[in-house]
Structures are given as structure tokens and as C-alpha cells.
Design an enzyme around this catalytic site. Structure first.
Site, PDB file in Angstrom:
ATOM      1  CB  CYS A  25      -0.935   0.187   1.064  1.00  0.00           C
ATOM      2  SG  CYS A  25      -2.486  -0.661   1.032  1.00  0.00           S
ATOM      3  CB  CYS A  63      -9.068  10.068 -41.430  1.00  0.00           C
ATOM      4  SG  CYS A  63      -7.745   8.616 -40.591  1.00  0.00           S
ATOM      5  CB  CYS A 109       4.260   9.398 -40.943  1.00  0.00           C
ATOM      6  SG  CYS A 109       5.612   8.791 -41.402  1.00  0.00           S
ATOM      7  CB  CYS A 124       8.611   2.829 -44.147  1.00  0.00           C
ATOM      8  SG  CYS A 124       7.636   2.479 -43.050  1.00  0.00           S
ATOM      9  CB  CYS A 131       8.407   3.254 -36.001  1.00  0.00           C
ATOM     10  SG  CYS A 131       6.892   4.159 -36.545  1.00  0.00           S
ATOM     11  CB  CYS A 175      -4.953   2.909 -38.956  1.00  0.00           C
ATOM     12  SG  CYS A 175      -5.981   2.729 -40.079  1.00  0.00           S
TER      13      CYS A 175
END
Lengths: 448, 423
Positions: free
Chosen positions: B137, B348, B355, B382, B385, B392
Site C-alpha cells: 500500500c 482520414c 508520420c 519507412c 515503427c 489507424c
């Protein structure tokens, strides 16, 4: 012609309470919990398609994110900084063909519901306008220039507000007794409850630097020449003051009314129950005004309301949502029907229609005819520019010609809203026109 | 249906799902409701010496996500505030009424041999299956030299564990606090003291939020707040790491583990078991939804095991341990690239901006003349990562696809560019 039901209640309720007896909010506003839930549905897209679909380019993902973080006043500021009539647009925009149609959720495999952007915008703007917060924008240093705005509709008010914000002094000349234009007089009551148009005008004037002169009609009480002498620049936002006729015998009969005037009588009535309207109402036209008139007629208690349009549903100016709304409200929609004769004595009793079809892209009558009985005919077949005192300005296709800088053919006279041909005749487009014209005038004033 | 029975520290349980020592296990009525709901066991709320502690009003605070879903709770409640005798009599009663369910007695005492031993014996005499030492605790009790005040000192962990081992002949669980620098020191000390099992993690010391009107940490107690113990799904990653370290380190591996920390569903449970947990303890999820959540924990874990062909928990226990390694043992030659499924993409732009702003500028954004937005990965830039795939909003739209490069497994110590590597 009869007066509608509930008349016995006239003396107990008055004003807007009476209006709300017939007209409920078309879309119920979101409460706090629903707003957070809806805001959370937004993906916070980058370079968002919804913002691009908005004629005023409101940064929609940002304002929704601000709702999500509890910064509701900030959300309202984001909206109003691009669209000072964000409150009205939240209520009346055909979002189903603008921002909400562009929402990326529509592209999901399972066709997820788009974010209810209109309702979130209303949530944020209502929050600000119902609070006691001071006007959210401040004026730049006084420029010493004085602009005249003709017409206190969405375009004129938007222009005036932006011009005032940029430091100019603005006088608005309005023909009617109230400001707001179609927001005040021409939109369906169920979209603009609680005297919203007037409240928004008061809010907008709160920035200061503007005065409104009522009862000043161009060509009657004021003239372009005089205004040009008294002001450094002019903005014309007079809308479309004239209405199209059917071109048939008998349009002067009692009961034949312009839909726009019918809507105005409802909007300006303290108690719609006292209005003299028909029991069997026929509306001719396929745009939003036709739908607004038909749905309100039905809600006021007419026995039957029929909307007749000479082409098919796909060609109607009204959106699919609006057409559905009319059907759900009990309006009978007759497509491919062209009025060919009006019947009656002093008062209209019926209209003969000829059925139509497209032949090689051209609308032709089939020769088949039928009658619809009515005691009121509402004409909603479009409005047109009235041309009082505009003789010196270039007009093309019934609209004022403007440059990319919203300048008319006369230097220093700018124009926007329905009287120019900037696109759809939408409130949101008028607001954008006014805003952009004010910015252009500001630039013009720096060199003139 | 898979066999969910388990054994931990020599104790058999009908399933691995126990309720942790906390408010849900404070008294007879809660525990009986839990057993009726299907929980395999409970660790009774921590018992101390009389007189019982007194709790404050306003005890929990919450950490929400944007949609008002609770990620974590912080509490400033102390141990059981009921007389010891009342608790012990209720434990006896439940043991009689529910003979197939496990009850572990949680305890804490001041650092005094007789205090620990006397209390441990009293609790053992109530018929519990085992004793758990609350050494964790992080609030209140530690100010009285108990809880984490003991758990943060390995020598004291070992000492108190040994005292209890000497006092009773039932299994001993030593519950560890995560509020330390290295969990292995704590776990090794528990093992040295003779613990049959370690339970971890206890709550994480935290200030969960600040009430900006009161200008005080929450939960606000009459205008002031205190740090408290953080729990719930937000602490699961911390717990997974600590469990994994104990399971895979030479000095601690083999000791039974009762895993605690953000377990809210069968998947969480399976993850802890895959890292070597022998049993599981749950608290926050039950506090959010009630005891009924155990239904799906059982059904979901069972369905998972059936789908994988695991008959018993032992069939997959610890399978992920061998794949949990130090960074230096990872393959530097492994390469993966993001691949965006253009049909599934809803345009979107989240991958692009994440990135572009914060990673490697490896997702190109183009708008076609017809307005269609397209996002495509620039393979050369790329680094694999995962960020785009993680954020997404469309499941499986972005795949991290391994690159076939036919290169050998090469670790950093073996890497030619390692300045400290062998030449």
C-alpha cells in the site's frame, strides 16, 4: 380559407410559445453527455474533408476536439471565427450534402454514421450565446473608413461583422423592420425556434462599430449614388427580392400566394393559429422553400398538402433528407407534373397538371392531364433579383456580376449572397460571401 | 471445453480468477456474492491488528479517456476498518459454506516479529488456504511504517516473509509493490524469505488528477488530497513487465506468480498466463462493472484455449517467456514496412500527419483531381515503427509487412556498427 384549430388557446399562450406549439425543433439539441459521445466519434482527420466541404471552411476537427476536451467556448470561437452565423448554419445547413456527406466514416466498409457535425456546432454555439460571455471578437484599431452594407441578411451581416472587426465603421441599410434576412423571414420555423435569428443578430452586433438603419429600401429610400458619396465602399447583399410567376391565368386569385410570403407570415406571427391559411394546400416547386412551406403547412394542421414538381426527385433542389422530411410529415409529393391551368372564381379551387417526361434530356408534356383541388396555392418556383437602382451594375443570368474579389462592375461596390451567382443559394454560402467581400474591401480600401 | 482449474503455491482452484485484496473482498456479503458469480477465490481485504483503522470519506479518483471510460482508479482507502474478530468469524463462515473456493488472508503489521507472527496465526486459524503479505500500500499505511514502507526494502520483505513462514504451515504469498527501482530485488527477497508465491503488482503511487476548482489533488477530502494507489487497465503494462521479469530472470524464475494489475477480461488473463502467471487477481474491473464480468473471463479464456488447442492452462503457461528478451537480443536485420490497404482506407489522414509531424515523413499525401485523397508509404523512408498502424482507425487497414531480405539474425552486440562490439 379558415383559421386553424387551437384558437381557443390564443389568450393563454402568446408569442414564441404559440409558435412552439406547432413547431418543434427539427433536430433535438445534444445534451452534454450526447455531445461528448458524438465528439468522440470524430476521428480528428488531418486536412479534413468535412472542413473542405464547408463553404466557410470551419476547422471542424479542431472545434470537435475542443468539445471533447471540455473547451466548449473555444469550440464556439473556432466556428464563429470562420462563420459568424455558425448558430444558424448549425440549424439550417443541408449538412447531409456538405460536411456530413464528406465525413470519412461514410467511407467505412460498414458505412458508419457520419459525425453529427451540425448538432455539435449547435451545441458549441448555443453554449457561447446562452452564456453571459462578452462578444468573442475584438475590433482592430479604427480605420477611419466608413462602409455601407445594403441588406441585413446573412451576407450583409457577415460582411458588416468582418468589416467592423477589421476596424471599419459600418452602416447597414435594411428595407424591412428587422435584420436577419431569410434567417428571420424565410426559413422554416421548426429550424429557427426561440427567435434565434434575432438573438444571433444581437450577438453579432455585439462587436460594435455597426449601426442598422431599418426601413431603408434601395431605390426607394436610398440610392447607390448617394451611398457612394457618403461612404468609402459599398456592399450589396440584397438577396433575391422578386419571385417567379407561373405565367398562367388567374395568379391574382385569392389563395394564390408566394411560398416565401407564406413562410414570412408564419415566422412573423405571434400565434400561427390565427393565420388565414387553406385546408387543402398545393405547393408548386422543388427547392428548400417549397419543402419548408409544405411541411409548415402540414404542421399547422392543413387537411392535405400536396407538393407538385415538374421533374423527378433527383432534379429537385431540396436534398433527399428534406424530401423525406416532407413525406414523413404527411406531404404528398407529385413528381413529373407541370401546372397548366388554374381554376376558380375569386378564390382558387383547383389546378390542372400535365404529366411530363424527359425526352433526350428535354422536359416535354405527355398530354395526360389531371386536376388537384385546393383552396390555397403556394408558388415556390424560385426568386429573382429585383433591380431597383442597380441599372449601372453588370448583371448576367439574373445575378450581379462580380470579380474574384467580390467587386461588381463598379469599383468600390462589392456584392455577395443570393444576388450574386456564387453557387447554391445557401445561408452558409452567403456568410462566406460576406466574409470574403469584407476582406476584399479591406484590401481595396488600403489602396483607394 | 478447456480445463481452467489451476494450482498456485500448492492450492487448487476451480479457475484462475480470484478477487484481489480490496473493497470487493471486505466482508461476508461481498465474498459470497463473488462466489455465487463464479470467482474461484478471493484474497480477503487486508487485516491488521486491532484497533481497526479509520478511513476518510472521499476515497477514489478516476483517470478517464475522452469518452469518459475509466482507464484507472486511484484510492486512498486503508486496510479493513472492521474489528479483526468480525473478519475472522466471517472468513470461517464462508469457508464452511463454500468449500471449493479459495480464501487467502491478506495481512499487514508493524515491523515487529511477534506482531506479524501473532496476526498470521490468528488468520491461519480461521481456515484460510494461505496468507498474503501486504507489503505494497503506497498511501496511509506506509506512513505508519507498514505497506510499501516494508515492500520498498528488500531486507524487510525477506524478514517479514520469513516470520510468517515460521509462524504458519500454509502457503505464503508475498505481495510486491511496483514503487521500486527493480522488481527482481523484491521478488528475490521474497523467495529468500521462503515465499511460496509472489503476488504483483500492488497499486502504483499516484496523484490521479487535480481538481482545478478546489486546486487540490483528487479525491478531495475537505479541500485537500493525498497521493494514492493507482490501478485498473492503465497499470497493466507495468504489471506485465514486472511479471515477465520475474518469470524469465535466473534469480527469480520458478516462483509461483499470482498476477495482478489491470486484468479486466480473458485476453488480459491469457497474456499474464503466457508470461508465466499461475493465477490471477482482479479488482478494478469488478469495481467498474460488478462481479458478473467473471462470466466472460471464464467463457472467453476457455474459447481462446479451445481455438488454440490448449487443454489446460499449463499448456500455454509461460509460452511467451522465451520470446521476452533484452533489447540486445533482438534481430537488427529484421525489417518491416507499412502497407496501406487502399480499399479499406477511409482517407482520414491520421497516419500521414502522425508520420509527417512526429516520425519519418514516410507517408505521402496526395489529392486527386476528383478530390480523392490518397496516402501511400514511401518505403525508403519507412523504418517500420508501427505508429501509423497503431493509430489507424480502421482495423487491419495498415499492415506491417516483414521485408524478405535473407539476412541472418544479427544482434546489436554482433553488429558491425556497434563501437563496443568485438572486431
Amino acid at each position: 380559407m379558415t383559421q386553424h384549430a387551437n384558437k381557443e388557446n390564443n389568450n393563454i399562450v402568446s408569442g414564441h410559445k404559440c409558435v412552439s406549439r406547432f413547431f418543434e425543433d427539427l433536430h433535438k439539441p445534444l445534451n452534454d453527455l450526447a455531445a461528448i459521445k458524438e465528439a468522440d466519434h470524430c476521428l480528428y482527420c488531418y486536412d479534413a474533408p468535412c472542413s473542405q466541404a464547408c463553404p466557410t471552411s470551419i476547422d471542424i476537427p479542431t472545434f470537435i476536439h475542443q468539445i471533447r476536451t471540455g473547451n466548449i467556448t473555444g469550440a464556439a470561437h473556432t466556428i464563429l471565427s470562420e462563420n459568424i452565423m455558425g448558430g444558424t448554419c448549425a440549424r439550417v445547413c443541408p449538412t447531409e450534402v456538405l460536411c456530413e456527406e464528406a465525413c470519412v466514416h461514410n467511407k467505412r466498409d460498414n458505412g458508419d454514421d457520419p459525425v453529427k457535425i451540425g448538432l455539435l456546432q449547435r451545441y458549441a454555439t448555443d453554449h457561447l450565446m446562452l452564456s453571459n460571455a462578452p462578444h468573442p471578437f475584438t475590433r482592430a484599431t479604427e480605420s477611419g473608413r466608413h462602409i455601407a452594407v445594403i441588406g441585413a441578411g446573412p451576407a450583409g451581416l457577415s460582411c458588416a461583422h468582418r468589416a467592423a472587426m477589421l476596424g471599419h465603421k459600418v452602416t447597414i441599410y435594411e428595407a424591412k423592420a428587422k435584420a436577419g434576412g431569410l434567417n428571420e423571414y424565410g426559413l422554416a420555423a421548426y429550424k429557427m425556434l426561440d427567435d434565434f435569428a434575432a438573438r444571433e443578430v444581437a450577438f453579432l452586433l455585439g462587436i460594435g462599430g455597426m449601426d442598422v438603419q431599418y426601413g431603408k429600401r434601395l431605390g426607394r429610400d436610398i440610392s447607390l449614388d448617394k451611398l457612394r458619396k457618403d461612404h468609402d465602399a459599398l456592399f450589396i447583399g440584397i438577396g433575391l427580392g422578386g419571385t417567379n410567376d407561373l405565367g398562367l391565368e388567374g395568379e391574382d386569385m385569392t389563395g394564390v400566394v408566394n411560398a416565401i410570403d407564406f413562410i414570412e407570415s408564419i415566422r412573423q406571427s405571434d400565434d400561427p393559429a390565427t393565420l388565414e391559411t387553406g385546408q387543402n394546400i398545393l405547393v408548386i416547386g422543388g427547392g428548400n422553400t417549397a419543402i419548408d412551406a409544405a411541411v409548415q403547412a402540414k404542421k399547422l394542421g392543413a387537411n392535405s398538402v400536396t407538393l407538385a414538381y415538374r421533374r423527378g426527385a433527383e432534379q429537385m433542389g431540396a436534398t433527399g433528407y428534406e424530401i423525406d422530411l416532407a413525406r414523413k410529415s404527411g406531404v404528398v409529393i407529385q413528381l413529373w407534373s407541370k401546372p397548366v391551368a388554374l381554376h376558380g372564381g375569386d378564390t382558387i379551387t383547383s389546378v390542372t397538371f400535365e404529366q411530363t417526361r424527359l425526352e433526350g434530356g428535354k422536359l416535354v408534356g405527355t398530354g395526360e392531364k389531371y386536376d388537384i383541388a385546393c383552396d390555397m396555392l403556394l408558388k415556390a418556383i424560385g426568386q429573382k433579383l429585383k433591380e431597383p437602382d442597380l441599372a449601372d451594375l453588370a448583371i448576367k443570368g439574373g445575378k450581379l456580376v462580380i470579380s474574384s474579389q467580390y467587386e461588381t462592375s463598379i469599383s468600390g461596390i462589392f456584392a455577395g449572397g443570393d444576388c450574386i451567382g456564387s453557387g447554391q443559394d445557401l445561408t452558409v454560402q452567403a456568410v462566406e460571401d460576406g466574409k470574403q467581400a469584407a476582406i476584399a474591401m479591406d484590401g481595396w480600401l488600403k489602396t483607394n | 471445453m478447456a480445463d481452467l482449474t489451476c494450482n498456485i503455491a500448492g492450492i487448487d482452484s476451480i479457475n484462475p480468477f480470484w478477487l484481489a485484496s480490496a473493497p470487493p473482498t471486505d466482508k461476508y456479503i461481498n465474498v459470497v456474492r463473488a462466489f455465487k458469480a463464479g470467482w474461484g477465490g478471493v484474497v480477503w481485504k487486508t487485516l491488521g491488528e486491532d484497533p481497526p483503522v479509520i478511513n476518510v470519506s472521499s476515497r477514489y479518483g478516476a483517470h478517464y479517456n475522452d469518452s469518459r471510460s475509466i482507464q484507472g482508479i486511484n484510492n486512498i482507502e486503508l486496510i479493513s476498518d472492521r474489528p479483526l474478530e468480525v473478519n475472522l468469524r466471517e472468513i470461517e463462515q464462508v469457508r464452511r459454506e463454500w468449500p471449493d473456493r479459495v480464501i487467502i488472508g491478506s495481512m499487514m503489521a508493524t515491523v515487529d516479529e511477534s506482531a506479524w507472527k501473532d496476526l498470521a496465526i490468528k488468520i491461519a486459524n480461521s481456515g484460510v488456504h494461505g496468507i498474503e503479505l501486504n507489503l505494497g500500500c503506497p498511501h496511509g499505511m506506509c506512513e505508519r511504517d507498514m505497506g510499501s514502507a516494508i515492500g520498498q526494502v528488500p531486507e524487510m520483505i525477506e524478514q517479514t516473509t520469513r516470520w510468517v513462514r515460521e509462524a504458519v504451515d500454509i502457503p505464503v504469498f508475498t505481495k510486491l509493490t511496483p514503487n521500486i527501482t527493480d522488481i527482481l530485488w523484491s521478488a528475490a527477497a521474497a523467495r529468500a524469505g521462503g515465499a511460496h508465491a509472489v503476488s504483483l503488482i500492488n497499486t502504483v503511487n499516484s496523484v490521479i488528477s487535480v481538481d482545478l476548482d478546489a486546486m487540490a489533488p483528487t479525491p478531495v477530502v475537505d479541500g485537500k488530497g493525498s497521493h494514492g494507489g493507482y490501478c485498473g487497465s492503465a497499470v497493466k503494462p507495468i504489471a506485465l513487465h514486472m511479471v515477465a521479469e520475474i518469470a524469465r530472470s535466473a534469480e527469480t524464475q520458478g516462483i509461483d506468480i499470482s498476477a495482478i494489475g489491470g486484468i479486466g477480461n480473458w485476453r488480459d488473463a491469457a497474456e499474464f498466463i503466457s508470461l508465466g502467471a499461475n493465477g490471477l487477481q482482479v479488482c478494478t474491473a469488478a469495481m467498474l462493472y460488478g462481479f458478473r464480468i467473471v462470466d466472460d473471463m471464464i467463457a472467453g479464456l476457455s474459447a481462446f484455449m479451445d481455438s488454440k488447442g490448449y487443454r489446460t492452462l499449463d499448456d500455454f503457461r509461460g509460452l511467451a517467456i522465451k520470446n521476452t528478451v533484452n533489447w540486445n537480443e533482438l534481430n537488427m536485420n529484421f525489417d518491416s514496412k507499412a502497407v496501406i490497404d487502399q480499399d479499406a482506407c477511409i482517407e482520414c489522414g491520421r497516419c500521414h500527419i502522425a508520420c509527417e509531424d512526429t516520425s519519418h515523413q514516410a507517408i505521402a499525401f496526395k489529392v486527386a483531381r476528383d478530390g480523392k485523397r490518397s496516402f501511400t508509404v514511401i518505403d525508403e523512408d519507412c523504418v517500420g515503427c508501427n505508429l501509423c498502424a497503431l493509430i489507424c482507425p480502421v482495423p487491419d487497414c495498415i499492415e506491417m509487412r516483414p521485408v524478405k531480405n535473407d539476412l541472418p539474425y544479427l544482434t546489436w552486440p554482433e553488429h558491425p556498427k556497434n563501437p563496443l562490439g568485438e572486431i
